[in-house]
Design a protein around this motif. Structure first.
Motif, PDB file in Angstrom:
ATOM      1  N   PHE A  86       0.823  -1.204   0.000  1.00 44.95           N
ATOM      2  CA  PHE A  86       0.000   0.000   0.000  1.00 44.95           C
ATOM      3  C   PHE A  86       0.863   1.263   0.000  1.00 44.95           C
ATOM      4  O   PHE A  86       0.467   2.290  -0.543  1.00 44.95           O
ATOM      5  CB  PHE A  86      -0.951   0.000   1.190  1.00 44.95           C
ATOM      6  CG  PHE A  86      -2.226  -0.746   0.928  1.00 44.95           C
ATOM      7  CD1 PHE A  86      -3.262  -0.150   0.218  1.00 44.95           C
ATOM      8  CD2 PHE A  86      -2.388  -2.047   1.359  1.00 44.95           C
ATOM      9  CE1 PHE A  86      -4.435  -0.842  -0.047  1.00 44.95           C
ATOM     10  CE2 PHE A  86      -3.557  -2.742   1.113  1.00 44.95           C
ATOM     11  CZ  PHE A  86      -4.584  -2.149   0.400  1.00 44.95           C
ATOM     12  N   ILE A  90       0.246   4.350  -2.587  1.00 44.99           N
ATOM     13  CA  ILE A  90       0.048   5.726  -2.117  1.00 44.99           C
ATOM     14  C   ILE A  90       1.107   6.657  -2.696  1.00 44.99           C
ATOM     15  O   ILE A  90       0.806   7.772  -3.131  1.00 44.99           O
ATOM     16  CB  ILE A  90       0.050   5.763  -0.580  1.00 44.99           C
ATOM     17  CG1 ILE A  90      -1.223   5.103  -0.047  1.00 44.99           C
ATOM     18  CG2 ILE A  90       0.149   7.207  -0.065  1.00 44.99           C
ATOM     19  CD1 ILE A  90      -1.218   4.879   1.448  1.00 44.99           C
ATOM     20  N   GLY A 111      -6.123  -0.336   4.568  1.00 50.13           N
ATOM     21  CA  GLY A 111      -5.407   0.191   3.415  1.00 50.13           C
ATOM     22  C   GLY A 111      -6.311   0.846   2.398  1.00 50.13           C
ATOM     23  O   GLY A 111      -5.902   1.771   1.687  1.00 50.13           O
ATOM     24  N   GLY A 114      -6.608   4.362   3.128  1.00 49.42           N
ATOM     25  CA  GLY A 114      -5.409   5.051   2.663  1.00 49.42           C
ATOM     26  C   GLY A 114      -5.473   5.385   1.186  1.00 49.42           C
ATOM     27  O   GLY A 114      -5.097   6.491   0.768  1.00 49.42           O
ATOM     28  N   PRO A 141      -2.370   1.679  11.867  1.00 47.21           N
ATOM     29  CA  PRO A 141      -2.387   2.189  10.496  1.00 47.21           C
ATOM     30  C   PRO A 141      -1.147   3.025  10.189  1.00 47.21           C
ATOM     31  O   PRO A 141      -1.246   4.194   9.817  1.00 47.21           O
ATOM     32  CB  PRO A 141      -3.660   3.035  10.472  1.00 47.21           C
ATOM     33  CG  PRO A 141      -3.784   3.544  11.863  1.00 47.21           C
ATOM     34  CD  PRO A 141      -3.270   2.443  12.751  1.00 47.21           C
ATOM     35  N   VAL A 144      -0.668   3.760   6.119  1.00 47.61           N
ATOM     36  CA  VAL A 144      -1.690   4.633   5.536  1.00 47.61           C
ATOM     37  C   VAL A 144      -1.913   5.888   6.372  1.00 47.61           C
ATOM     38  O   VAL A 144      -2.542   6.839   5.905  1.00 47.61           O
ATOM     39  CB  VAL A 144      -3.031   3.888   5.338  1.00 47.61           C
ATOM     40  CG1 VAL A 144      -2.834   2.674   4.459  1.00 47.61           C
ATOM     41  CG2 VAL A 144      -3.649   3.502   6.676  1.00 47.61           C
TER      42      VAL A 144
END
Length: 250
Positions: A86, A90, A111, A114, A141, A144
């Motif tokens: 992830f 991102i 995720g 995110g 988290p 994210v």
């Protein structure tokens, strides 16, 4: 639909990237890698002026990372690789010079929150509740978090990260800056998504690229930051607490 995929289509300078996995759109490493590559390619495509990011299916937008891969992690190196999935998506969204419109049709977890947070303008339906559930299994988290905090602020992000058992409504997400607009039906949302994409496709791409740099100013260290965050998750997932918790989830 039974097979996972990432597919890209371009029409009238609007590129739609769609991802899918039969397990409520929870994403394994290979799909995350394909998604990051698709975003990067669309960002470099001269025929693309705006990107729509969506998931397949009618219900869950994204249930986060693959649980099957999560429980198979045996060492910190595997943990880093897993949680970097992830992070790479991102960062691809952050670096992409094109505006990315998010289309969130249903619930999104971990995720997936995110990914929604990393879009530049996000539409949702009234079914698009969000939850950061990582603390439930003994991690957090971390990967994210920066993207979610960028949209919700520290207060909003910490609220949903600590209250890891509760879904927050799309209205709450809109009030706190994650969703720009919330619709009663998917049809109404899709109409608005396409109208916004068509409008952006008429604008100066250089101006939009410069605006995107401005919007993401201060995030230039995220390649390193998200890698460090992935290391934290990769270490915590090996803890006795998390291992015992994951056994119960099985």
């Amino acid at each position: 639909m039974t097979a996972a995929y990432v597919k890209t289509t371009t029409e009238h300078q609007i590129t739609t990237i769609e991802f899918f996995h039969p397990a409520h759109n929870s994403l394994p490493s290979d799909v995350l890698a394909d998604l990051a590559n698709a975003i990067q390619s669309a960002g470099q495509d001269e025929n693309t002026k705006v990107i729509i990011l969506k998931s397949g299916g009618e219900r869950t937008f994204c249930a986060g990372a693959s649980f099957k891969e999560l429980v198979a992690i045996e060492n910190e190196e595997q943990g880093l690789e897993f949680f970097s999935g992830f992070a790479n998506v991102i960062n691809a969204m952050r670096k992409c010079p094109k505006f990315i419109i998010g289309r969130v049709q249903g619930k999104t977890v971990g995720g997936g929150v995110g990914v929604a947070s990393a879009t530049d303008y996000c539409f949702a339906t009234k079914y698009a509740a969000i939850k950061l559930s990582e603390l439930n299994i003994g991690i957090g988290p971390f990967v994210v978090g920066p993207a979610v905090q960028r949209k919700l602020g520290l207060s909003g992000m910490s609220q949903i990260a600590i209250n890891a058992n509760e879904f927050y409504t799309p209205e709450w997400a809109k009030e706190n800056g994650l969703f720009a607009e919330v619709f009663d039906t998917t049809e109404d949302m899709d109409k608005a998504v396409m109208e916004r994409a068509k409008a952006l496709a008429q604008y100066n791409p250089d101006a939009m690229a410069e605006m995107k740099k401005m919007f993401w100013s201060g995030c230039e260290d995220w390649d390193q930051l998200l890698t460090e965050r992935a290391k934290i998750s990769g270490r915590l997932v090996l803890s006795d607490f998390t291992k015992e918790t994951l056994k119960r989830f099985k």
